[in-house]
Design a protein around this motif. Structure first.
Motif, mmCIF file in Angstrom:
data_model
loop_
_atom_site.group_PDB
_atom_site.id
_atom_site.type_symbol
_atom_site.label_atom_id
_atom_site.label_comp_id
_atom_site.label_asym_id
_atom_site.label_seq_id
_atom_site.Cartn_x
_atom_site.Cartn_y
_atom_site.Cartn_z
ATOM 1 N N VAL A 219 -5.277 2.452 11.136
ATOM 2 C CA VAL A 219 -6.206 2.599 10.000
ATOM 3 C C VAL A 219 -7.626 2.285 10.457
ATOM 4 C CG1 VAL A 219 -6.844 1.761 7.702
ATOM 5 C CG2 VAL A 219 -4.428 2.004 8.303
ATOM 6 N N GLY B 230 -10.229 8.023 -2.258
ATOM 7 C CA GLY B 230 -10.726 7.293 -3.417
ATOM 8 C C GLY B 230 -9.921 7.580 -4.674
ATOM 9 N N TYR C 134 -14.699 6.464 -3.821
ATOM 10 C CA TYR C 134 -15.428 6.710 -2.577
ATOM 11 C C TYR C 134 -16.690 7.535 -2.778
ATOM 12 C CZ TYR C 134 -13.861 4.796 1.910
ATOM 13 O OH TYR C 134 -13.665 3.976 2.996
ATOM 14 N N GLU D 82 -7.646 2.813 -6.054
ATOM 15 C CA GLU D 82 -8.409 2.757 -4.811
ATOM 16 C C GLU D 82 -9.889 2.631 -5.139
ATOM 17 O OE1 GLU D 82 -8.921 1.726 -2.263
ATOM 18 O OE2 GLU D 82 -8.193 2.986 -0.630
ATOM 19 N N ARG E 129 -17.492 2.592 5.052
ATOM 20 C CA ARG E 129 -16.046 2.312 4.972
ATOM 21 C C ARG E 129 -15.745 0.832 4.795
ATOM 22 N NH1 ARG E 129 -12.183 3.791 9.489
ATOM 23 N NH2 ARG E 129 -10.510 3.573 7.955
ATOM 24 N N HIS F 179 -3.556 0.261 -3.093
ATOM 25 C CA HIS F 179 -4.272 1.069 -2.103
ATOM 26 C C HIS F 179 -4.926 0.213 -1.022
ATOM 27 C CE1 HIS F 179 -3.985 4.527 -4.870
ATOM 28 N NE2 HIS F 179 -3.926 3.550 -5.753
ATOM 29 N N GLY F 180 -5.325 0.895 0.041
ATOM 30 C CA GLY F 180 -5.964 0.204 1.158
ATOM 31 C C GLY F 180 -7.061 -0.749 0.697
ATOM 32 N N ASN F 181 -8.003 -0.231 -0.073
ATOM 33 C CA ASN F 181 -9.159 -1.063 -0.416
ATOM 34 C C ASN F 181 -8.941 -1.932 -1.653
ATOM 35 O OD1 ASN F 181 -11.126 -0.335 1.743
ATOM 36 N ND2 ASN F 181 -10.726 1.714 0.933
ATOM 37 N N GLN G 102 -9.359 5.167 12.226
ATOM 38 C CA GLN G 102 -9.455 6.470 11.573
ATOM 39 C C GLN G 102 -10.855 7.040 11.733
ATOM 40 O OE1 GLN G 102 -8.243 6.010 7.563
ATOM 41 N NE2 GLN G 102 -6.456 7.306 7.809
ATOM 42 N N ARG H 204 0.868 -1.175 0.000
ATOM 43 C CA ARG H 204 0.000 0.000 0.000
ATOM 44 C C ARG H 204 0.906 1.226 0.000
ATOM 45 N NH1 ARG H 204 -4.258 2.107 4.641
ATOM 46 N NH2 ARG H 204 -4.920 3.978 3.533
ATOM 47 N N HIS H 205 0.529 2.223 -0.782
ATOM 48 C CA HIS H 205 1.316 3.463 -0.832
ATOM 49 C C HIS H 205 1.572 4.023 0.569
ATOM 50 C CE1 HIS H 205 -2.232 5.807 0.193
ATOM 51 N NE2 HIS H 205 -2.896 4.969 -0.577
ATOM 52 N N ARG I 219 -0.057 8.496 -5.782
ATOM 53 C CA ARG I 219 0.495 8.015 -4.512
ATOM 54 C C ARG I 219 1.026 6.590 -4.617
ATOM 55 N NH1 ARG I 219 -5.123 8.550 -4.396
ATOM 56 N NH2 ARG I 219 -6.408 7.067 -3.217
ATOM 57 N N LYS J 251 -13.132 12.441 7.482
ATOM 58 C CA LYS J 251 -13.644 11.189 8.057
ATOM 59 C C LYS J 251 -14.273 11.413 9.435
ATOM 60 C CE LYS J 251 -10.674 8.360 5.178
ATOM 61 N NZ LYS J 251 -9.711 7.295 4.954
ATOM 62 N N LEU K 120 -8.980 12.780 5.178
ATOM 63 C CA LEU K 120 -10.047 12.962 4.186
ATOM 64 C C LEU K 120 -10.250 11.681 3.387
ATOM 65 C CD1 LEU K 120 -8.974 16.446 2.696
ATOM 66 C CD2 LEU K 120 -10.546 15.993 4.605
ATOM 67 N N PHE K 121 -11.499 11.389 3.025
ATOM 68 C CA PHE K 121 -11.771 10.296 2.088
ATOM 69 C C PHE K 121 -11.151 10.652 0.736
ATOM 70 C CE2 PHE K 121 -15.366 9.578 5.044
ATOM 71 C CZ PHE K 121 -15.239 8.209 5.258
ATOM 72 N N ASN L 66 -4.515 11.226 3.516
ATOM 73 C CA ASN L 66 -4.500 10.351 4.701
ATOM 74 C C ASN L 66 -4.133 11.205 5.913
ATOM 75 O OD1 ASN L 66 -2.832 7.676 2.870
ATOM 76 N ND2 ASN L 66 -5.032 7.909 3.223
#
Ligand code: DG2
Length: 249
Positions: free
Chosen positions: A244, A24, A92, A89, A116, A184-186, A247, A10-11, A62, A100, A21-22, A17
């Motif tokens: 994470v 996406g 979002y 990602e 989320r 990315h995270g998701n 958050q 993940r970046h 990123r 968030k 902020l969200f 982050n």
């Protein structure tokens, strides 16, 4: 293992982050801390002698910069690179650009966590004229219009990511390569869900930390030899994943 090794990254922390902020599909840069995390990721690859033969990234800055910095650090800046929106990602939706913590306060814990972390509840779609919409962004000009998301849940990400996994990444692994995927995270939660066959419910509890390489050795059927893979810095990964998860709070 008989097949190559998969390394997920993940970046590093992004500017958004850091601001909570969200993000996406919004194309924000790494923070200074994120750049340092990417360097550390590259050092871990070098220390573990886990040197990628090729790299796949999303089309977001990123992830692209994280791969570049990490590979530069372990002297693998020269390897072939492929990029795809399918590793982006999760889109979002109307939450892109929103804080968030404020979103949690405004909508409550249950709705916030549904958006989320539920598998199949997407956030409200983003309007095409929203300042954080990607409609009209030249990097998606070749995308068939019906594939351009206005919001996505994790299930949508699994569905658009898997064709890339099977068509573009698996062939490299079957040739015995060490393959780095910088994403990315998701989008990485989607890939891990698939690899480890995590249920729609249990995936809610899985969080991916920034900047710590996650190694997967796979058997011929592409099943992980160690379920969950192996973080190159397990202790840092545990702490960062908990951060994470928290958050917004
Ligand atoms: C984060 C993930 O994505 O957020 O889009 O805000 O990995 O690109 O920084 P990333 C975002 P959460 O789903 O963890 O809230």
């Amino acid at each position: 293992s008989e097949v190559g090794t998969l390394v997920l990254l993940r970046h590093g922390e992004s500017e958004w982050n850091a601001k909570n902020l969200f993000t996406g599909w919004v194309d924000v840069d790494l923070s200074a801390k994120g750049e340092a995390e990417a360097r550390r990721g590259g050092e871990l690859l070098r220390e573990h002698d886990l040197l990628p033969d090729l790299v796949h990234t999303s089309v977001l800055r990123r992830a692209i910069r994280t791969a570049e910095i990490a590979l530069h650090t372990c002297d693998r800046h020269w390897i072939p690179v492929r990029r795809s929106w399918r590793l982006n990602e999760r889109h979002y939706g109307a939450l892109q650009g929103k804080n968030k913590k404020q979103t949690l306060e405004q909508y409550g814990e249950e709705q916030f966590m549904l958006w989320r972390r539920s598998y199949d509840t997407p956030p409200p779609p983003i309007a095409d004229d929203d300042e954080w919409s990607q409609v009209g962004d030249p990097r998606y000009a070749y995308l068939p219009p019906e594939l351009m998301p206005r919001t996505e849940c994790l299930k949508d990400v699994v569905n658009r990511m898997l064709p890339y996994w099977y068509d573009q990444i698996v062939p490299d692994l079957l040739e015995g390569r060490t393959v780095l995927v910088a994403a990315h995270g998701n989008s990485l939660r989607a890939l891990v869900k698939h690899l480890d066959r995590i249920s729609d419910e249990a995936i809610a509890g899985l969080n991916i930390p920034t900047g710590i390489p996650l190694r997967y050795d796979l058997d011929r059927d592409l099943r992980p030899i160690t379920p969950g893979g192996i973080y190159l810095d397990p202790e840092a990964a545990r702490e960062a994943a908990a951060a994470v998860a928290n958050q917004g709070r």
